[in-house]
Structure formats: C-alpha cells, structure tokens
Design an enzyme around this catalytic site. Structure first.
Site, PDB file in Angstrom:
ATOM      1  N   GLY A 175       0.889  -1.300  -0.032  1.00  0.00           N
ATOM      2  CA  GLY A 175      -0.007  -0.210   0.044  1.00  0.00           C
ATOM      3  C   GLY A 175       0.930   1.160  -0.163  1.00  0.00           C
ATOM      4  N   ALA A 193       7.950  -0.529  -5.202  1.00  0.00           N
ATOM      5  CA  ALA A 193       8.175   0.446  -4.011  1.00  0.00           C
ATOM      6  C   ALA A 193       9.347   1.420  -4.137  1.00  0.00           C
ATOM      7  CB  ALA A 193       8.356  -0.400  -2.761  1.00  0.00           C
ATOM      8  N   ALA A 194      10.043   1.502  -5.335  1.00  0.00           N
ATOM      9  CA  ALA A 194      11.156   2.439  -5.320  1.00  0.00           C
ATOM     10  C   ALA A 194      10.569   3.794  -5.162  1.00  0.00           C
ATOM     11  CB  ALA A 194      11.813   2.265  -6.778  1.00  0.00           C
ATOM     12  N   GLY A 195       9.374   3.933  -6.048  1.00  0.00           N
ATOM     13  CA  GLY A 195       8.737   5.374  -5.970  1.00  0.00           C
ATOM     14  C   GLY A 195       8.199   5.707  -4.348  1.00  0.00           C
ATOM     15  N   ASP A 196       7.703   4.800  -3.656  1.00  0.00           N
ATOM     16  CA  ASP A 196       7.368   4.846  -2.282  1.00  0.00           C
ATOM     17  C   ASP A 196       8.707   5.193  -1.329  1.00  0.00           C
ATOM     18  OD1 ASP A 196       4.861   4.531  -2.839  1.00  0.00           O
ATOM     19  OD2 ASP A 196       5.086   2.185  -2.603  1.00  0.00           O
TER      20      ASP A 196
HETATM   21  P1  ADP Z   1       7.482   4.701  -9.527  1.00  0.00           P
HETATM   22  O1  ADP Z   1       7.718   3.425  -8.886  1.00  0.00           O
HETATM   23  O2  ADP Z   1       6.483   5.318  -8.762  1.00  0.00           O
HETATM   24  O3  ADP Z   1       6.923   4.751 -10.950  1.00  0.00           O
HETATM   25  P2  ADP Z   1      10.267   5.428 -10.367  1.00  0.00           P
HETATM   26  O4  ADP Z   1      10.532   4.349 -11.139  1.00  0.00           O
HETATM   27  O5  ADP Z   1      10.474   6.870 -11.105  1.00  0.00           O
HETATM   28  O6  ADP Z   1       8.956   5.552  -9.307  1.00  0.00           O
HETATM   29  O7  ADP Z   1      11.267   5.214  -9.164  1.00  0.00           O
HETATM   30  C1  ADP Z   1      11.740   6.416  -8.144  1.00  0.00           C
HETATM   31  C2  ADP Z   1      12.874   6.557  -7.818  1.00  0.00           C
HETATM   32  O8  ADP Z   1      13.427   5.258  -7.528  1.00  0.00           O
HETATM   33  C3  ADP Z   1      13.525   7.214  -8.974  1.00  0.00           C
HETATM   34  O9  ADP Z   1      13.263   8.729  -9.423  1.00  0.00           O
HETATM   35  C4  ADP Z   1      14.989   6.790  -8.838  1.00  0.00           C
HETATM   36  O10 ADP Z   1      15.598   7.745  -7.926  1.00  0.00           O
HETATM   37  C5  ADP Z   1      14.792   5.366  -7.978  1.00  0.00           C
HETATM   38  N1  ADP Z   1      15.153   4.334  -9.101  1.00  0.00           N
HETATM   39  C6  ADP Z   1      14.049   3.624  -9.722  1.00  0.00           C
HETATM   40  N2  ADP Z   1      14.534   2.698 -10.547  1.00  0.00           N
HETATM   41  C7  ADP Z   1      15.736   2.915 -10.461  1.00  0.00           C
HETATM   42  C8  ADP Z   1      16.994   2.131 -11.078  1.00  0.00           C
HETATM   43  N3  ADP Z   1      16.530   1.160 -11.913  1.00  0.00           N
HETATM   44  N4  ADP Z   1      18.264   2.796 -10.730  1.00  0.00           N
HETATM   45  C9  ADP Z   1      18.374   3.728 -10.008  1.00  0.00           C
HETATM   46  N5  ADP Z   1      17.463   4.355  -9.419  1.00  0.00           N
HETATM   47  C10 ADP Z   1      16.084   3.839  -9.480  1.00  0.00           C
END
Ligand code: ADP
Length: 325
Positions: A45, A255-258
C-alpha cells in the site's frame, strides 16, 4: 550537516494493503496466462510503504490508515506496530476487507499491479478531525491517492491550516482540481502521472521539464518528477534541475517510488523550519531529492515492498559512495 541528518516529524495519511507478488519470466499480455515462480506475501500500500520509508529514513512518523478486521488486517497492524508506527493511527473497519494488491514482476524488475482497495475506501474525511491531536504533531504531511480523494483534500487543508509542508504523490493517477493542487507545496508524479495530469508525454528531460512547468502553473510550489533509472527532475518557479539516479542493478522496482517519497519527506522534515520554508529554497530541495534518489535506488535492488525499504544508514552509505550492504 546534510539535509537528511536531522530527524523530523512526518504525517502520512493513506493506504495499507497486503501485496501478493508472483515473479515470472515476463509480464503477461492482454488475455494471457504466464506461469510464474514463487509467491511472495508482503505488506504494502503506498501509504504504509511511504510511512515505513520515512521512518527507516530517519523521521518520526505518524501514519493514519484503515485495515479490515480480518487476518490480513491483523498481520498489517502487527507488523506496522513492530516496525515502529504508533498503533493509534491504525484504524480497523468491521465492514470491509483489508486492501489487496496483485503484483507480477518480470526478470528485469518491471511490474504490473491491480489493487482491490477494500477498507482503504472507508478512510473518510471525518477521521482527520477525529484524530486532530494525533495529526497536529507533524511538520510535513505526505499523502497519495489510494484513499478517497475527499479525504486527501481534507488532509491537505488541515495540514496547511496547521503550518505543515504538504507533499502529494499523485499515485495512482486521477484527475485533480486546481483547488486541491493549491494546497500542495511539493507534487511528486512519475512519468505516467505527469501525462495523466497534463497530457504531456514524458520521453526525455525537456518533455519532463515541460510537464513540470505545466503542473507548477496549477498551484504547487515545487514539482519533482521521478524518472526511474534516470533519477528525478526538480522544478521550482524559474529553475529546473536534473538529479541523476545512482547506478544500481535493479531487481524489483516495486516500492522504489514509495522509498523515494518517504525519504524525501523525512529529509525535508529534518530541516529546521527556517530552511524548509518557503519550500522554494533550491539547495534544500536538491539535497532532499539526492537523498530520495538513493533511497529509491536501494529499494530497486531488493524484492518486495516494505522489506526492500532502506535505512538512513544504508542511504547515507550509498550517497557517500560506499559499497552496498
Ligand atoms: P515509480 O515506481 O513511482 O514509477 P520510479 O520508477 O520513477 O517511481 O522510481 C522512483 C525513484 O527510484 C527514481 O526517481 C530513482 O531515484 C529510483 N530508481 C528507480 N528505478 C531505478 C533504477 N533502475 N536505478 C536507479 N534508481 C532507480
């Protein structure tokens, strides 16, 4: 001392789900079934993920959410309290099941997600006033769009009335009124959300800057567009800054965005108020976005949602150029 060294208070109001994740060699096409590997059950979530992300990133956090009175809800409640979030904000609903997210992840770490919101849809605006003393504690409010939009709107108004900085991560994308956006200090869409909100397709840095500028005209003081492996683009009135991602081997970007949003809120809450307000101070924001980029990168190196969120020490180590681990 860096932007992220001080601990501050973050309020998160949002969703809590149980995530059911299957890894597969590739994502299924429309109408297709793909045989996957092992099933992973994890707490997720966007609200809960970002609350735990801010907590791990060094902030004091209060999280207001609603789960069902069912085994999934019991598990989430228990785990979030063990993680360090106050139980007072974890409401239980008798009538709706706990929210569930179905996630498929491929070998390159790309994902597809469908959510059954359940009790998250019953987190209604009245909870803001009912928990006023719990919520006035914060210096930064962080909200997303997996709960009713009327609750998001009430939370933003409440936070501004109490002098907090407000961050809206407009995910998943839905139409937003200018009136709502005027109560947002910092808006943090990804590329897809920029397109949904502005009609501008983000394919490179100039188009991202055009999207950010269109969004700034609608009310927020600052826009940070997350660009996955390209990092993030920060835009305030007349300045645009690209802060590149930290190179890592992506395993699962769930969860990278989170992680990014929670760490961003933690870094900004950690600033003395004089530095953090007005939010237009570029250096403060740049430091916070660098910290958030490191958190997002680290989350992409591990599978799952909450279990992949990095600690403040891990983030600082990556920023300092030390090896992972
Ligand atoms: P969401 O999942 O919300 O679409 P992103 O994919 O843009 O978000 O990822 C959020 C943040 O995580 C990015 O702005 C970056 O800082 C980091 N990130 C995501 N994917 C990668 C990656 N492959 N390598 C390095 N940093 C990453």
């Amino acid at each position: 001392m860096s932007a992220a060294c001080l601990s501050g208070q973050v309020i998160v109001i949002g969703s809590a789900n149980l995530d059911l994740t299957v890894t597969a060699s590739r994502l299924p096409r429309e109408g297709e079934t793909v045989l996957g590997g092992e099933l992973l059950l994890s707490n997720g979530g966007k609200g809960a993920n970002q609350a735990v992300a801010a907590l791990r990133a060094g902030a004091e956090v209060r999280f207001l959410a609603k789960v069902g009175r069912d085994p999934f809800g019991d598990r989430i409640y228990r785990d979030l309290v063990v993680a360090g979030l106050p139980a007072d904000g974890l409401l239980r609903d008798e009538s709706a099941p706990t929210g569930v997210a179905l996630i498929v992840v491929d070998r390159e770490g790309r994902n597809q997600i469908a959510v059954a919101p359940g009790s998250n849809q019953l987190l209604l605006p009245a909870v803001i006033e009912q928990h006023e003393s719990f919520l006035t504690y914060g210096t930064v409010l962080l909200v997303q769009l997996e709960i009713p939009i009327i609750t998001v709107e009430r939370a933003l108004r409440f936070a501004k009335a109490h002098g907090m900085m407000t961050i809206l991560n407009p995910a998943p994308a839905c139409p937003l009124s200018d009136d709502l956006l005027r109560h947002v200090d910092l808006l943090t869409p990804n590329e897809t959300e920029v397109e949904a909100l502005t009609g501008i397709t983000v394919s490179d840095l100039p188009s991202a800057a055009a999207g950010a500028k269109a969004l700034l005209l609608r009310g927020p003081q600052a826009v940070v567009i997350t660009l996955g492996a390209q990092g993030a683009l920060l835009c305030i009135a007349s300045s645009v800054r690209h802060l590149p991602a930290i190179p890592i081997e992506a395993v699962d970007t769930t969860a990278a965005g989170d992680a990014f949003n929670g760490a961003l809120a933690a870094a900004l809450a950690g600033k003395p108020q004089a530095d953090a307000f007005p939010i237009g101070r570029l250096r403060v924001l740049e430091d916070a976005v660098r910290f958030a980029n490191a958190a997002g990168a680290l989350a992409a190196t591990k599978r799952g949602a909450q279990e992949s969120l990095p600690t403040k020490i891990e983030i600082e180590r990556l920023l300092a150029g030390s090896p992972l681990l």
